[in-house]
Design an enzyme around this catalytic site. Sequence first.
Site, mmCIF file in Angstrom:
data_model
loop_
_atom_site.group_PDB
_atom_site.id
_atom_site.type_symbol
_atom_site.label_atom_id
_atom_site.label_comp_id
_atom_site.label_asym_id
_atom_site.label_seq_id
_atom_site.Cartn_x
_atom_site.Cartn_y
_atom_site.Cartn_z
ATOM 1 N N TYR A 13 -11.578 3.042 -15.633
ATOM 2 C CA TYR A 13 -11.828 2.441 -14.308
ATOM 3 C C TYR A 13 -12.876 1.328 -14.374
ATOM 4 O O TYR A 13 -12.832 0.398 -13.558
ATOM 5 C CB TYR A 13 -12.202 3.522 -13.288
ATOM 6 N N ARG A 53 -10.785 -1.570 -15.010
ATOM 7 C CA ARG A 53 -10.052 -1.975 -13.796
ATOM 8 C C ARG A 53 -10.986 -2.737 -12.858
ATOM 9 O O ARG A 53 -10.629 -3.721 -12.257
ATOM 10 C CB ARG A 53 -9.481 -0.759 -13.048
ATOM 11 N N GLN A 100 -2.246 0.446 -0.696
ATOM 12 C CA GLN A 100 -2.394 1.473 -1.730
ATOM 13 C C GLN A 100 -3.283 0.939 -2.857
ATOM 14 O O GLN A 100 -3.599 1.647 -3.798
ATOM 15 C CB GLN A 100 -1.024 1.849 -2.302
ATOM 16 N N ASP A 154 -8.108 -2.642 -5.158
ATOM 17 C CA ASP A 154 -8.862 -3.902 -5.206
ATOM 18 C C ASP A 154 -9.279 -4.330 -3.801
ATOM 19 O O ASP A 154 -8.852 -3.741 -2.805
ATOM 20 C CB ASP A 154 -8.035 -5.004 -5.900
ATOM 21 N N HIS A 173 -5.768 4.712 -1.199
ATOM 22 C CA HIS A 173 -6.078 5.308 -2.503
ATOM 23 C C HIS A 173 -7.478 4.955 -2.998
ATOM 24 O O HIS A 173 -7.740 5.027 -4.190
ATOM 25 C CB HIS A 173 -5.015 4.881 -3.528
ATOM 26 N N GLY A 233 5.564 -5.200 -2.057
ATOM 27 C CA GLY A 233 5.146 -4.915 -3.435
ATOM 28 C C GLY A 233 4.839 -3.472 -3.731
ATOM 29 O O GLY A 233 3.885 -3.179 -4.457
ATOM 30 N N SER A 269 6.806 0.269 -4.947
ATOM 31 C CA SER A 269 8.060 0.901 -5.376
ATOM 32 C C SER A 269 8.431 2.060 -4.459
ATOM 33 O O SER A 269 9.504 2.623 -4.592
ATOM 34 C CB SER A 269 7.913 1.399 -6.813
HETATM 35 N N1 APR Z 1 5.342 -9.656 -5.530
HETATM 36 C C1 APR Z 1 5.769 -8.573 -4.825
HETATM 37 N N2 APR Z 1 6.136 -7.428 -5.400
HETATM 38 C C2 APR Z 1 6.086 -7.352 -6.744
HETATM 39 C C3 APR Z 1 5.653 -8.422 -7.543
HETATM 40 C C4 APR Z 1 5.279 -9.624 -6.885
HETATM 41 N N3 APR Z 1 4.869 -10.707 -7.555
HETATM 42 N N4 APR Z 1 5.712 -8.030 -8.851
HETATM 43 C C5 APR Z 1 6.155 -6.764 -8.855
HETATM 44 N N5 APR Z 1 6.390 -6.348 -7.588
HETATM 45 C C6 APR Z 1 6.878 -5.048 -7.113
HETATM 46 C C7 APR Z 1 7.721 -4.265 -8.094
HETATM 47 O O1 APR Z 1 9.086 -4.698 -8.027
HETATM 48 C C8 APR Z 1 7.539 -2.829 -7.584
HETATM 49 O O2 APR Z 1 8.506 -2.504 -6.604
HETATM 50 O O3 APR Z 1 5.762 -4.247 -6.862
HETATM 51 C C9 APR Z 1 6.154 -2.876 -6.930
HETATM 52 C C10 APR Z 1 5.079 -2.154 -7.691
HETATM 53 O O4 APR Z 1 5.358 -0.794 -7.690
HETATM 54 P P1 APR Z 1 4.336 0.239 -8.364
HETATM 55 O O5 APR Z 1 3.904 -0.316 -9.683
HETATM 56 O O6 APR Z 1 4.994 1.570 -8.347
HETATM 57 O O7 APR Z 1 3.053 0.212 -7.430
HETATM 58 P P2 APR Z 1 2.748 1.013 -6.084
HETATM 59 O O8 APR Z 1 3.993 1.270 -5.313
HETATM 60 O O9 APR Z 1 1.639 0.293 -5.415
HETATM 61 O O10 APR Z 1 2.176 2.384 -6.641
HETATM 62 C C11 APR Z 1 1.706 3.331 -5.734
HETATM 63 O O11 APR Z 1 0.888 4.758 -7.477
HETATM 64 O O12 APR Z 1 -0.132 4.678 -9.538
HETATM 65 C C12 APR Z 1 -0.299 5.017 -8.198
HETATM 66 O O13 APR Z 1 -2.216 5.143 -6.870
HETATM 67 C C13 APR Z 1 -1.413 4.234 -7.572
HETATM 68 O O14 APR Z 1 -1.476 3.071 -5.474
HETATM 69 C C14 APR Z 1 -0.678 3.313 -6.611
HETATM 70 C C15 APR Z 1 0.549 4.110 -6.278
#
Ligand code: APR
Length: 228
Positions: free
Chosen positions: A53, A56, A86, A89, A104, A169, A171
């Site tokens: 962290y 990060r 979520q 930053d 988070h 952004g 998943s």
């Molecule tokens: N602009 C928009 N979306 C984007 C970009 C971009 N430039 N690049 C990637 N993405 C999308 C990907 O297609 C994906 O759907 O951002 C998403 C990222 O998904 P994750 O990596 O799963 O992130 P997130 O959904 O924020 O994760 C949720 O999981 O690890 C834990 O606590 C952590 O808050 C986090 C939580």
Amino acid sequence: MKEIVVFSGAGMSAESGLKTFRDSDGLWENYDVAQVATPEAWSANPELVLRFYNARRQQVLEASPNLAHQYLKKLEEKHNVHVITQNIDDLHERAGSTKVLHLHGEILKSRSANNPSRLFEQKRPIKLGDVADDGYQLRPHVVWFGEAVPELDNAKSVIEKADILIIIGTSLNVYPAAGLVYCARKNAKIYLIDPGDVKHPNLKRLEVIQKSATEGIPILVDVLMRAE
Ligand code: APR
């Protein structure tokens, strides 16, 4: 003036140089999340967790808000905008967004490992042996896998009031956070901006903008700036 809620995930900050979580085989900066982002990891190897962290935090300090963060700030000139993120930053805040809820946690804060409400500003690395004013080790103010999400109810009541929900952004893989999008009112308009193919079962009235945050947000904000 509309009530607009933005629900952002890691993709929001991707174009600021901060990596998303699930784009490299489930690894986060080369670590399995179980090794660095769980209470078990903290008990087993606090030094590794702190080192992870600390890195990060340093990345966040070196990053800047991108065009998408800036456009969301601009949206406040016309509408009542709440951001629920979520992300750990502070890029929404640095772009000027005034109502930001962190589901988070926040990497630029630390807290007593014994008392979650003893919070401190944290810009420097946390070392093993750094203690809070109650004498307990400091830990990053982030929600680990397996921990409760204290802001969940607050986030729910914000989303329930939305006329427009913008999902950016994320998943939608991590619960309970992802379940929040289903709390939107029946007649709320929902946009999803993501360059990937996000699975969103049962989300009605959804308009997908399959673009990156810095491409998709300016287009949508320009439209919403014309809405009453
Ligand atoms: N602009 C928009 N979306 C984007 C970009 C971009 N430039 N690049 C990637 N993405 C999308 C990907 O297609 C994906 O759907 O951002 C998403 C990222 O998904 P994750 O990596 O799963 O992130 P997130 O959904 O924020 O994760 C949720 O999981 O690890 C834990 O606590 C952590 O808050 C986090 C939580």
